[in-house]
Design a protein around this motif. Structure first.
Motif, short mmCIF file in Angstrom:
data_model
loop_
_atom_site.label_atom_id
_atom_site.label_comp_id
_atom_site.label_asym_id
_atom_site.label_seq_id
_atom_site.Cartn_x
_atom_site.Cartn_y
_atom_site.Cartn_z
N THR A 1 0.84 -1.20 0.00
CA THR A 1 0.00 0.00 0.00
C THR A 1 0.87 1.24 0.00
O THR A 1 1.89 1.31 0.70
CB THR A 1 -0.92 0.02 1.24
OG1 THR A 1 -1.79 -1.11 1.19
CG2 THR A 1 -1.76 1.30 1.27
N GLY A 2 0.48 2.24 -0.79
CA GLY A 2 1.20 3.50 -0.84
C GLY A 2 0.43 4.52 -1.65
O GLY A 2 -0.70 4.26 -2.09
N PHE A 3 1.04 5.68 -1.86
CA PHE A 3 0.39 6.71 -2.67
C PHE A 3 1.03 6.75 -4.06
O PHE A 3 2.15 6.30 -4.26
CB PHE A 3 0.45 8.08 -1.99
CG PHE A 3 1.84 8.60 -1.70
CD1 PHE A 3 2.52 9.35 -2.65
CD2 PHE A 3 2.45 8.35 -0.49
CE1 PHE A 3 3.79 9.84 -2.39
CE2 PHE A 3 3.72 8.83 -0.21
CZ PHE A 3 4.40 9.57 -1.17
N TRP B 1 4.24 5.01 -13.62
CA TRP B 1 3.72 5.44 -12.31
C TRP B 1 4.21 4.48 -11.24
O TRP B 1 4.61 3.35 -11.53
CB TRP B 1 2.21 5.57 -12.32
CG TRP B 1 1.40 4.31 -12.42
CD1 TRP B 1 1.10 3.61 -13.54
CD2 TRP B 1 0.76 3.62 -11.34
NE1 TRP B 1 0.32 2.53 -13.24
CE2 TRP B 1 0.08 2.51 -11.91
CE3 TRP B 1 0.68 3.83 -9.97
CZ2 TRP B 1 -0.66 1.62 -11.14
CZ3 TRP B 1 -0.06 2.95 -9.19
CH2 TRP B 1 -0.72 1.86 -9.77
N TYR B 2 4.17 4.96 -10.01
CA TYR B 2 4.79 4.23 -8.91
C TYR B 2 3.85 4.20 -7.71
O TYR B 2 3.08 5.15 -7.47
CB TYR B 2 6.10 4.90 -8.49
CG TYR B 2 7.06 5.15 -9.62
CD1 TYR B 2 8.01 4.19 -9.99
CD2 TYR B 2 7.03 6.35 -10.33
CE1 TYR B 2 8.90 4.43 -11.03
CE2 TYR B 2 7.89 6.58 -11.38
CZ TYR B 2 8.83 5.63 -11.72
OH TYR B 2 9.69 5.86 -12.77
N VAL C 1 8.01 1.75 -6.03
CA VAL C 1 7.99 0.58 -6.91
C VAL C 1 7.22 0.94 -8.17
O VAL C 1 6.09 1.44 -8.09
CB VAL C 1 7.33 -0.62 -6.20
CG1 VAL C 1 7.16 -1.79 -7.18
CG2 VAL C 1 8.14 -1.05 -4.98
N GLU C 2 7.82 0.70 -9.32
CA GLU C 2 7.13 0.94 -10.58
C GLU C 2 6.03 -0.11 -10.78
O GLU C 2 6.27 -1.30 -10.58
CB GLU C 2 8.11 0.89 -11.75
CG GLU C 2 7.47 1.16 -13.10
CD GLU C 2 8.45 1.06 -14.25
OE1 GLU C 2 8.00 0.83 -15.40
OE2 GLU C 2 9.67 1.20 -14.00
N VAL C 3 4.85 0.36 -11.15
CA VAL C 3 3.71 -0.54 -11.35
C VAL C 3 3.39 -0.63 -12.84
O VAL C 3 3.25 0.39 -13.52
CB VAL C 3 2.47 -0.05 -10.58
CG1 VAL C 3 1.29 -1.00 -10.79
CG2 VAL C 3 2.78 0.08 -9.08
N ASP D 1 -3.81 0.91 -15.38
CA ASP D 1 -3.81 2.36 -15.60
C ASP D 1 -3.42 3.11 -14.34
O ASP D 1 -3.73 2.67 -13.21
CB ASP D 1 -5.20 2.82 -16.06
CG ASP D 1 -5.57 2.28 -17.43
OD1 ASP D 1 -4.64 1.97 -18.20
OD2 ASP D 1 -6.78 2.16 -17.71
N ALA D 2 -2.79 4.24 -14.53
CA ALA D 2 -2.30 5.04 -13.40
C ALA D 2 -3.43 5.82 -12.76
O ALA D 2 -4.11 6.60 -13.44
CB ALA D 2 -1.20 5.98 -13.87
N PRO D 3 -3.64 5.68 -11.46
CA PRO D 3 -4.58 6.55 -10.75
C PRO D 3 -4.01 7.96 -10.64
O PRO D 3 -2.83 8.19 -10.92
CB PRO D 3 -4.70 5.89 -9.37
CG PRO D 3 -4.14 4.50 -9.55
CD PRO D 3 -3.09 4.64 -10.60
#
Length: 253
Positions: free
Chosen positions: A169-171, A180-181, A199-201, A205-207
Protein backbone atom coordinates in the motif's frame (compact mmCIF):
# COMPACT_ATOMS: atom_id res chain seq x y z
CA UNK A 1 -3.67 47.56 25.69
CA UNK A 2 -5.52 44.59 27.18
CA UNK A 3 -4.94 42.45 24.10
CA UNK A 4 -1.20 43.19 24.05
CA UNK A 5 -1.05 42.62 27.78
CA UNK A 6 -2.11 39.01 27.38
CA UNK A 7 -0.41 38.40 24.03
CA UNK A 8 2.32 36.02 25.29
CA UNK A 9 -0.23 34.07 27.32
CA UNK A 10 -2.56 33.71 24.35
CA UNK A 11 0.30 32.51 22.14
CA UNK A 12 1.30 29.87 24.68
CA UNK A 13 -2.27 28.61 25.11
CA UNK A 14 -2.90 28.48 21.35
CA UNK A 15 0.31 26.57 20.71
CA UNK A 16 -0.39 24.13 23.54
CA UNK A 17 -3.97 23.61 22.36
CA UNK A 18 -2.76 22.94 18.81
CA UNK A 19 -0.30 20.31 20.04
CA UNK A 20 -3.00 18.64 22.15
CA UNK A 21 -5.44 18.68 19.26
CA UNK A 22 -3.16 16.63 17.00
CA UNK A 23 -1.93 14.27 19.75
CA UNK A 24 -4.47 13.82 22.54
CA UNK A 25 -7.69 14.14 20.53
CA UNK A 26 -6.65 12.66 17.17
CA UNK A 27 -3.96 10.72 15.32
CA UNK A 28 -2.93 13.70 13.19
CA UNK A 29 0.46 13.82 14.91
CA UNK A 30 1.40 10.72 12.90
CA UNK A 31 1.67 13.00 9.87
CA UNK A 32 4.71 14.61 11.46
CA UNK A 33 6.37 12.25 13.99
CA UNK A 34 6.50 8.60 15.00
CA UNK A 35 3.94 7.12 17.38
CA UNK A 36 6.50 6.73 20.18
CA UNK A 37 6.78 10.50 20.56
CA UNK A 38 3.09 10.97 21.42
CA UNK A 39 3.49 10.98 25.26
CA UNK A 40 6.17 13.67 25.06
CA UNK A 41 4.02 15.83 22.81
CA UNK A 42 1.03 15.51 25.15
CA UNK A 43 3.16 16.54 28.13
CA UNK A 44 4.52 19.49 26.12
CA UNK A 45 1.02 20.61 25.11
CA UNK A 46 -0.29 20.46 28.66
CA UNK A 47 2.76 22.34 29.92
CA UNK A 48 2.29 25.12 27.34
CA UNK A 49 -1.40 25.55 28.23
CA UNK A 50 -0.64 25.68 31.96
CA UNK A 51 2.21 28.11 31.38
CA UNK A 52 -0.06 30.35 29.32
CA UNK A 53 -2.79 30.38 31.98
CA UNK A 54 -0.21 31.09 34.68
CA UNK A 55 1.30 33.91 32.62
CA UNK A 56 -2.13 35.50 32.12
CA UNK A 57 -2.89 35.32 35.83
CA UNK A 58 0.44 36.88 36.79
CA UNK A 59 0.05 39.69 34.25
CA UNK A 60 -3.44 40.48 35.48
CA UNK A 61 -2.24 40.63 39.07
CA UNK A 62 0.72 42.82 38.12
CA UNK A 63 -1.44 45.31 36.21
CA UNK A 64 -4.01 45.48 38.99
CA UNK A 65 -1.27 46.26 41.49
CA UNK A 66 0.19 48.87 39.16
CA UNK A 67 -3.22 50.44 38.59
CA UNK A 68 -3.79 50.92 42.30
CA UNK A 69 -0.64 52.95 42.72
CA UNK A 70 -0.58 54.75 39.39
CA UNK A 71 -2.14 58.12 38.72
CA UNK A 72 -2.42 58.79 35.00
CA UNK A 73 -1.64 62.42 34.08
CA UNK A 74 -3.89 64.25 31.66
CA UNK A 75 -2.52 64.21 28.10
CA UNK A 76 -0.25 61.20 28.69
CA UNK A 77 -0.75 57.64 27.53
CA UNK A 78 -0.94 54.56 29.69
CA UNK A 79 1.92 52.41 30.87
CA UNK A 80 2.25 50.62 27.52
CA UNK A 81 2.65 53.73 25.33
CA UNK A 82 5.55 56.15 25.55
CA UNK A 83 6.49 58.76 22.97
CA UNK A 84 4.25 57.16 20.35
CA UNK A 85 6.09 53.83 20.30
CA UNK A 86 4.07 50.65 19.82
CA UNK A 87 5.85 48.54 22.39
CA UNK A 88 5.87 48.13 26.11
CA UNK A 89 5.88 45.51 28.81
CA UNK A 90 3.81 43.18 26.65
CA UNK A 91 6.20 43.42 23.71
CA UNK A 92 5.85 44.76 20.17
CA UNK A 93 2.58 44.40 18.33
CA UNK A 94 4.29 42.47 15.55
CA UNK A 95 4.68 39.61 18.04
CA UNK A 96 0.99 38.88 17.46
CA UNK A 97 1.97 37.52 14.05
CA UNK A 98 3.45 34.56 15.91
CA UNK A 99 -0.08 33.46 16.77
CA UNK A 100 -0.86 32.78 13.08
CA UNK A 101 1.09 29.49 12.85
CA UNK A 102 -0.47 28.30 16.11
CA UNK A 103 -3.99 29.12 14.89
CA UNK A 104 -3.28 27.45 11.55
CA UNK A 105 -2.09 24.26 13.27
CA UNK A 106 -5.12 24.33 15.56
CA UNK A 107 -7.68 24.81 12.80
CA UNK A 108 -5.99 23.48 9.64
CA UNK A 109 -3.33 20.84 10.42
CA UNK A 110 -0.98 20.40 7.43
CA UNK A 111 -1.35 17.15 5.48
CA UNK A 112 1.22 14.39 5.45
CA UNK A 113 4.08 14.61 2.97
CA UNK A 114 3.19 13.28 -0.47
CA UNK A 115 4.22 13.24 -4.10
CA UNK A 116 5.76 16.73 -4.00
CA UNK A 117 8.25 15.68 -1.31
CA UNK A 118 8.92 12.35 -3.01
CA UNK A 119 9.54 14.03 -6.37
CA UNK A 120 12.04 16.54 -4.97
CA UNK A 121 14.29 13.86 -3.55
CA UNK A 122 16.77 11.87 -5.57
CA UNK A 123 16.52 8.13 -5.15
CA UNK A 124 18.30 7.10 -1.95
CA UNK A 125 18.84 3.40 -1.37
CA UNK A 126 20.20 1.73 1.72
CA UNK A 127 23.93 1.17 1.65
CA UNK A 128 23.88 -2.63 1.65
CA UNK A 129 25.37 -5.37 -0.45
CA UNK A 130 23.72 -8.27 -2.21
CA UNK A 131 22.90 -11.10 0.18
CA UNK A 132 20.26 -13.52 1.37
CA UNK A 133 17.09 -12.42 3.15
CA UNK A 134 14.86 -14.34 5.58
CA UNK A 135 12.18 -16.50 3.97
CA UNK A 136 8.83 -14.85 3.32
CA UNK A 137 5.75 -16.05 5.20
CA UNK A 138 3.76 -18.84 3.59
CA UNK A 139 0.66 -18.08 1.54
CA UNK A 140 -0.25 -15.64 -1.21
CA UNK A 141 -0.50 -12.72 -1.35
CA UNK A 142 2.16 -11.82 1.18
CA UNK A 143 1.93 -8.36 2.75
CA UNK A 144 5.08 -6.27 2.31
CA UNK A 145 5.93 -2.64 2.79
CA UNK A 146 7.17 -0.76 -0.26
CA UNK A 147 10.65 -0.59 1.29
CA UNK A 148 10.70 -4.35 2.04
CA UNK A 149 9.72 -5.19 -1.52
CA UNK A 150 12.37 -2.83 -2.90
CA UNK A 151 15.14 -4.28 -0.72
CA UNK A 152 14.35 -7.86 -1.71
CA UNK A 153 13.94 -6.99 -5.40
CA UNK A 154 17.31 -5.22 -5.61
CA UNK A 155 19.55 -7.05 -3.11
CA UNK A 156 18.20 -10.55 -2.38
CA UNK A 157 20.49 -13.18 -3.91
CA UNK A 158 18.01 -15.86 -2.85
CA UNK A 159 15.32 -14.38 -5.13
CA UNK A 160 12.70 -14.81 -2.40
CA UNK A 161 10.16 -12.78 -4.41
CA UNK A 162 10.27 -15.17 -7.37
CA UNK A 163 6.93 -16.91 -7.91
CA UNK A 164 5.23 -15.04 -5.06
CA UNK A 165 2.22 -12.74 -5.12
CA UNK A 166 2.74 -9.64 -3.01
CA UNK A 167 0.53 -6.83 -1.81
CA UNK A 168 1.60 -3.36 -0.73
CA UNK A 169 0.00 0.00 0.00
CA UNK A 170 1.20 3.50 -0.84
CA UNK A 171 0.39 6.71 -2.67
CA UNK A 172 0.69 7.26 -6.40
CA UNK A 173 3.47 9.25 -8.02
CA UNK A 174 4.15 9.68 -11.74
CA UNK A 175 7.32 9.67 -13.82
CA UNK A 176 8.10 11.91 -16.78
CA UNK A 177 7.78 9.06 -19.28
CA UNK A 178 4.26 7.95 -18.36
CA UNK A 179 5.33 5.42 -15.73
CA UNK A 180 3.72 5.44 -12.31
CA UNK A 181 4.79 4.23 -8.91
CA UNK A 182 3.38 3.12 -5.59
CA UNK A 183 5.39 5.21 -3.17
CA UNK A 184 5.97 5.55 0.56
CA UNK A 185 8.09 7.88 2.64
CA UNK A 186 10.32 6.35 5.29
CA UNK A 187 11.10 8.15 8.55
CA UNK A 188 13.46 7.53 11.44
CA UNK A 189 12.08 10.17 13.79
CA UNK A 190 9.82 12.68 12.05
CA UNK A 191 8.73 13.97 8.66
CA UNK A 192 11.83 16.17 8.45
CA UNK A 193 14.09 13.15 7.87
CA UNK A 194 11.81 11.40 5.37
CA UNK A 195 13.31 9.50 2.42
CA UNK A 196 11.52 7.92 -0.53
CA UNK A 197 10.88 4.30 -1.45
CA UNK A 198 8.95 3.45 -4.62
CA UNK A 199 7.99 0.58 -6.91
CA UNK A 200 7.13 0.94 -10.58
CA UNK A 201 3.71 -0.54 -11.35
CA UNK A 202 2.94 -2.09 -14.74
CA UNK A 203 -0.18 -3.68 -16.16
CA UNK A 204 -2.80 -1.22 -14.91
CA UNK A 205 -3.81 2.36 -15.60
CA UNK A 206 -2.30 5.04 -13.40
CA UNK A 207 -4.58 6.55 -10.75
CA UNK A 208 -4.30 10.30 -10.03
CA UNK A 209 -1.24 11.59 -8.19
CA UNK A 210 -1.38 11.23 -4.40
CA UNK A 211 -4.20 8.66 -4.56
CA UNK A 212 -3.65 5.93 -1.97
CA UNK A 213 -3.84 2.45 -3.44
CA UNK A 214 -3.29 -1.18 -2.49
CA UNK A 215 -1.48 -2.98 -5.28
CA UNK A 216 -1.34 -6.76 -5.72
CA UNK A 217 0.95 -8.45 -8.22
CA UNK A 218 4.22 -10.24 -8.92
CA UNK A 219 7.82 -9.09 -9.03
CA UNK A 220 9.17 -8.31 -12.49
CA UNK A 221 12.95 -8.90 -12.35
CA UNK A 222 15.20 -6.49 -14.22
CA UNK A 223 18.85 -5.49 -14.12
CA UNK A 224 21.70 -7.02 -12.18
CA UNK A 225 21.17 -7.38 -8.44
CA UNK A 226 22.59 -4.44 -6.51
CA UNK A 227 23.04 -2.30 -9.63
CA UNK A 228 21.43 0.94 -10.73
CA UNK A 229 19.71 -0.99 -13.52
CA UNK A 230 17.64 -2.82 -10.91
CA UNK A 231 16.25 0.45 -9.58
CA UNK A 232 13.40 1.14 -9.20
CA UNK A 233 11.97 -2.35 -8.72
CA UNK A 234 8.98 -3.34 -10.89
CA UNK A 235 5.68 -5.00 -10.04
CA UNK A 236 3.37 -6.57 -12.63
CA UNK A 237 0.00 -5.65 -11.13
CA UNK A 238 -3.03 -7.92 -11.13
CA UNK A 239 -5.11 -5.61 -8.93
CA UNK A 240 -5.01 -1.92 -8.05
CA UNK A 241 -7.54 -0.82 -5.46
CA UNK A 242 -8.06 2.72 -4.16
CA UNK A 243 -7.97 2.96 -0.36
CA UNK A 244 -8.07 5.63 2.34
CA UNK A 245 -4.86 7.15 3.57
CA UNK A 246 -3.76 5.20 6.68
CA UNK A 247 -3.64 6.98 10.01
CA UNK A 248 0.15 6.55 9.97
CA UNK A 249 1.19 7.42 6.39
CA UNK A 250 4.91 6.70 6.84
CA UNK A 251 6.96 3.52 6.87
CA UNK A 252 9.60 3.07 9.55
CA UNK A 253 13.24 2.50 8.75
Amino acid sequence: MRGRRYGPAVLLVLTGAAVLRVTLFSDLYLRYVQAGLRPYLIVSGVALVLLGVTTAALRREAYEDEGQGHVEHEGHGGPDEHDGHSHGAAGPRVAWLLTLPAVALLLFPPPALGSYSAGREAAQRAAQGVGSFPALPAGNPVELSVAQFGSRAIYDSGRSLKGRTVRMTGFVTHGDDGTWYVTRLLVSCCAADATTSKVEVRGDDAPPTDTWVTVTGAWHPRGKLGSDAAWPPVLDATSVRQVKQPADPYEKR
